[in-house]
Design an enzyme around this catalytic site. Structure first.
Site, PDB file in Angstrom:
ATOM      1  N   HIS A 246       0.720  -1.124   0.088  1.00  0.00           N
ATOM      2  CA  HIS A 246      -0.062  -0.058   0.155  1.00  0.00           C
ATOM      3  C   HIS A 246       1.284   1.100  -0.099  1.00  0.00           C
ATOM      4  CE1 HIS A 246      -3.419  -3.025   1.655  1.00  0.00           C
ATOM      5  NE2 HIS A 246      -3.661  -2.188   0.237  1.00  0.00           N
TER       6      HIS A 246
ATOM      7  N   GLU B 269       1.531   2.852   3.053  1.00  0.00           N
ATOM      8  CA  GLU B 269       1.643   2.884   4.330  1.00  0.00           C
ATOM      9  C   GLU B 269       3.490   2.494   4.449  1.00  0.00           C
ATOM     10  OE1 GLU B 269      -0.712  -0.324   4.471  1.00  0.00           O
ATOM     11  OE2 GLU B 269      -2.282   0.757   4.300  1.00  0.00           O
TER      12      GLU B 269
ATOM     13  N   GLU C 182       1.045  -4.729  11.115  1.00  0.00           N
ATOM     14  CA  GLU C 182       0.933  -3.568  10.942  1.00  0.00           C
ATOM     15  C   GLU C 182       1.603  -2.508  12.063  1.00  0.00           C
ATOM     16  OE1 GLU C 182      -1.774  -2.373   8.596  1.00  0.00           O
ATOM     17  OE2 GLU C 182      -2.579  -4.301   8.081  1.00  0.00           O
TER      18      GLU C 182
ATOM     19  N   HIS D  37       2.797  -3.724   6.559  1.00  0.00           N
ATOM     20  CA  HIS D  37       1.792  -2.036   6.332  1.00  0.00           C
ATOM     21  C   HIS D  37       2.416  -1.115   7.853  1.00  0.00           C
ATOM     22  CE1 HIS D  37      -0.766  -4.767   3.198  1.00  0.00           C
ATOM     23  NE2 HIS D  37       0.411  -5.400   4.084  1.00  0.00           N
TER      24      HIS D  37
HETATM   25 ZN   LIG Z   1      -1.888  -1.851   3.951  1.00  0.00          ZN
END
Ligand SMILES: [Zn+2]
Ligand SMILES: *[C@@H]1O[C@H](CO)[C@@H](O)[C@H](O)[C@H]1NC(C)=O
Ligand SMILES: *[C@@H]1O[C@H](CO)[C@@H](O)[C@H](O)[C@H]1NC(C)=O
Length: 452
Positions: free
Chosen positions: A82, A85, A281, A190
């Site tokens: 992404h 990110e 994350e 992420h």
């Molecule tokens: Zn992501």
């Protein structure tokens, strides 16, 4: 030499990687410089190009960085799929710097790690998205690739009947990459939350659905892996560090239980490429202010290193046929773990099976050979930087002695799960589909699709 000059020299090591957001061009330059100055442990290669023609650079580190060595597991980290990110880009460059520095200064831990592990680092899977990204903490500007596609929704999905028509170039590059190496363990970095999420991300209501979670046959291993990250991180295991998110027990969560998603990369790695992958994350803010980067690196450094070491869980070895030749595509299964696609040996006859300590019954199958069943006692491998080694020696079926040995044909291989042909297919056509996603589920996917 004056004392002030000496002081300056002590303060300024030969090269230090600054804590800031490097452009795609600067990342390429940095990787080329590391590659050029460390030919004994570094190998830089591209796995393809993006929609706008940028190279997807991977740096491999290890004492045999150029090619696979039998018995040495392949590990990978992927960041920035992404585009907005961005912490993972910084962390992976710092990780490269740290491993190279550790090796050059003969640190025992790094020497042992790089002596028996090949570590691949893709700092940005979506450099086009990064170029478009806004520095906002929550918005999604830059999340997508140059075609507006979410790369973490673009992989063939074992649970979805929907077929992926257009495979994005960045997704194609990763799918092809998985064909070139037998990756064993991976993580995909992420931002936007602080949690270690593990497969499955999707379900179609089959036996994998347990309560509100979609559980893999290797759930015990995935939970362990996620906890290794969250408890090695400065505070992820506390589980409630981002205001917008619900508390995460132990700082980990089953992907589907958090929010279902279709076409994710971690499920694809696990189901089709036999590679266990987590989605990490790593920051509440998707684009943390640059001044926070040194502290964010310190929060994650130990966890990033400890997680690589987990590639040495379980058992590894080769399968030999009745003539003592290592064989590809032998099925190596572990009792009680019915994977959607059975694990198979690679072109060197190797298998790798991540398992927690205990006793496991292995079953090995190969055409024209007796089914072999053996129980293996598995110790904790990471501390020794090696999984337990165990080779399987098959016996040709007595009725066939004297006849020429047959190689497994396409028909002998489970057609839905022969990962080689599936990966070459470029779509979800061969997925072991068991039904359609419900309309309600698709709705949930849309609602939560921007949280990570
Ligand atoms: Zn992501
Ligand atoms: C990496 O370094 C090697 C050795 O110096 C060199 O031959 C190779 O071309 C470099 N690779 C890239 C992609 O720059
Ligand atoms: C595994 O089997 C061995 C005997 O082969 C036994 O001594 C040991 O206790 C078993 N371990 C577990 C965890 O069951």
């Amino acid at each position: 030499m004056s004392s002030s000059l000496l002081f300056l020299l002590l303060l300024a090591p030969a090269s230090t990687l600054e804590f800031r957001y490097h452009s795609n061009g600067e990342i390429q330059q940095y990787l080329m410089q590391v590659n050029a100055s460390n030919p004994d442990i570094a190998h830089l290669y591209s796995i393809g190009t993006t929609g706008r023609g940028q190279q997807l650079w991977v740096l491999a580190l290890g004492v045999s960085a150029r090619r696979h060595t039998v018995g040495v597991p392949e590990f990978k980290y992927v960041a920035n799929m992404h585009g907005n990110e961005v912490l993972g880009r910084v962390l992976l460059l710092q990780l490269v710097e740290d491993l190279v520095r550790g090796y050059r200064s003969n640190e025992a831990w790094t020497l042992r790690l790089l002596g028996g592990t090949r570590v691949h680092v893709l700092p940005t899977m979506n450099p086009d998205g990064f170029d478009d990204a806004d520095t906002d903490c929550v918005f999604s500007q830059g999340r997508f690739n140059s075609n507006g596609a979410d790369l973490n929704r673009g992989f063939p999905d074992a649970f979805a009947a929907l077929r992926q028509q257009n495979v994005e170039p960045e997704v194609r590059a990763v799918i092809d990459w998985l064909k070139t190496e037998t990756f064993v363990l991976s993580a995909n970095l992420h931002g936007g939350a602080l949690v270690a999420s593990y497969p499955y991300d999707n379900s179609n209501g089959g036996p994998e659905l347990v309560g509100r979670a979609s559980i893999t046959p290797d759930d015990d291993v995935f939970v362990h892996l996620a906890k290794v990250y969250s408890y090695s991180h400065a505070w992820m295991s506390r589980g409630d560090m981002c205001k917008e998110n619900r508390p995460f027990q132990d700082g980990i969560i089953n992907g589907y239980q958090w929010y279902p998603l279709q076409g994710g990369m971690q499920d694809f790695n696990y189901v089709w490429a036999q590679c266990l992958e987590l989605t990490l994350e790593l920051s509440c803010c998707k684009f943390p202010p640059p001044e926070e980067l040194p502290a964010l690196w310190m929060d994650n450094k130990k966890a990033l290193l400890a997680y690589i070491q987990q590639v040495h869980l379980g058992v590894k070895g080769r399968v030999f046929d009745g003539s003592g030749v290592p064989v590809e595509n032998a099925v190596v299964e572990v009792g009680g773990r019915q994977d959607l696609c059975p694990f198979r040996t690679n072109q060197y006859g190797e298998y790798y099976r991540l398992l927690l300590p205990g006793n496991y019954t292995f079953t090995v199958e190969y055409p024209d050979h007796e089914v072999l069943t053996e129980t293996i006692n598995v110790p904790y491998g990471p501390d020794r930087f090696s999984a337990k080694r165990h080779d399987f020696l098959l016996r040709r079926l007595a009725s066939l002695t004297g006849l020429a040995p047959a190689k497994p044909t396409q028909a002998d291989l489970t057609p839905t799960c022969n990962h080689r042909s599936t990966l070459e297919g470029g779509g979800a056509r061969a997925a072991p589909t068991r039904g359609l996603l419900t309309v309600g589920l698709s709705f949930l996917v849309v609602l939560r699709s921007l949280a990570d």
